[in-house]
Scaffold this motif. Structure first.
Motif: not given
Length: 326
Positions: A255-266, A272-283
């Motif tokens: 288990v890598r993440y300890n909740g939402i905020l920890d997942c966002v931080r890590k 970097g910020w590009r992680v939050f757009t991963r898979g956007l093209t396919s979507t």
């Protein structure tokens, strides 16, 4: 997202389904929504599989270079059926989600008393929030099935036979908390996204003048549904990335993440910020055809049912027509 199964369930300004008799309107529109939703899932699921794999792949050892390469790799190594891994889960939850969202949205609009843009947003948000109780476990099973047998999740033997088996094994190991993994992130995604979906769809159908007599009603509905789907996805897409990562977390026992905020931080610190757009093209590629397939099926179904109803009224005469108050 669950709303992809629902494009076409909502009547816009002056749409034909609203003229069906009061006794049968819910069952007829529900059946149409079910058929349209199934069509949408069949068209859109391959894009969803690509989206999920791009969202959760390791940044140190990425398997896929982008959307096209992901499609290509899945077909090459797993055949075309690999694109449909986990499809049983959304198919199973389709009927329940349609019933919940369609009923809650309609009842909320009536309770609010006035059909305004704000009320459309609030009614959609309420519907999105309530259906999370089904959507979250459904998407958990879908995500686990989509990742099974790939890359860092590759195992010599399959953990899960199907979506139901997946949920049962998660429940046996982790209990109710396990099958509701990612519930908060699902809630944060679904609530505003459904609000924006219903608001955008209602506004576009009014602006385009979607009337039953219009010979271009189907193209207009396809456009309204497709654009509504795109707007709703864009409104909460970063939350979807976090939800996918949380639901995929712990598949191999780590288990890598300890909740939402920890997942966002890590995620942000590592990629970097590009992680939050991963898979956007396919979507976004998925959003329009899914809604197109759904709207086409629902519209044709409802227009057929309305024509059958009109034919029966002509044959029986006006004597048995219901009072308008019904």
């Amino acid at each position: 997202m669950a709303l992809d199964f629902l494009a076409g369930c909502v009547g816009g300004a002056g749409l034909g389904p609203l003229s069906l008799p009061a006794v049968g309107v819910w069952s007829v529109r529900g059946a149409g929504a079910g058929a349209g939703g199934a069509a949408g899932v069949l068209v859109g699921h391959p894009f969803d599989t690509v989206k999920v794999r791009l969202q959760v792949q390791s940044v140190e050892k990425p398997l896929y270079r982008g959307t096209y390469h992901c499609f290509q790799s899945i077909i090459k190594h797993e055949s075309a059926f690999g694109l449909y891994k986990g499809i049983g889960s959304p198919m199973m939850g389709l009927t329940f989600i349609n019933a919940l969202v369609f009923g809650v949205q309609g009842n909320t609009i009536r309770a609010l008393g006035k059909d305004t843009p704000l009320n459309q947003f609030l009614a959609g948000s309420a519907a999105g929030a309530i259906q999370c109780v089904i959507c979250c476990p459904m998407e958990l099973a879908k995500t686990r099935m989509q990742l099974q047998g790939t890359g860092e999740y590759n195992l010599k033997s399959k953990n899960y036979k199907n979506s139901l088996d997946c949920l049962l094994k998660i429940y046996q190991k982790e209990g109710l908390r396990g099958i509701n993994r990612g519930m908060v992130s699902t809630f944060l995604r679904e609530t505003p996204s459904f609000g924006f979906y219903f608001l955008t769809y209602d506004s576009l159908t009014r602006y385009l003048g979607c009337e039953v007599e219009d010979s271009y009603i189907i193209p207009k509905l396809l456009l309204a549904g497709g654009m509504s789907g795109i707007v709703s996805w864009l409104s909460t897409y970063p939350v979807d990335v976090i939800k996918s990562r949380l639901q995929a977390d712990g598949v191999r026992g780590v288990v890598r993440y300890n909740g939402i905020l920890d997942c966002v931080r890590k995620s942000y610190c590592e990629e970097g910020w590009r992680v939050f757009t991963r898979g956007l093209t396919s979507t976004l590629l998925r959003a329009f055809p899914v809604n197109a397939a759904t709207f086409a099926t629902v519209t044709v179904f409802l227009m057929y049912m309305r024509s059958e109803e009109n034919l029966r009224e002509c044959e029986t005469g006006p004597a048995i027509q219901q009072p308008s108050s019904l």
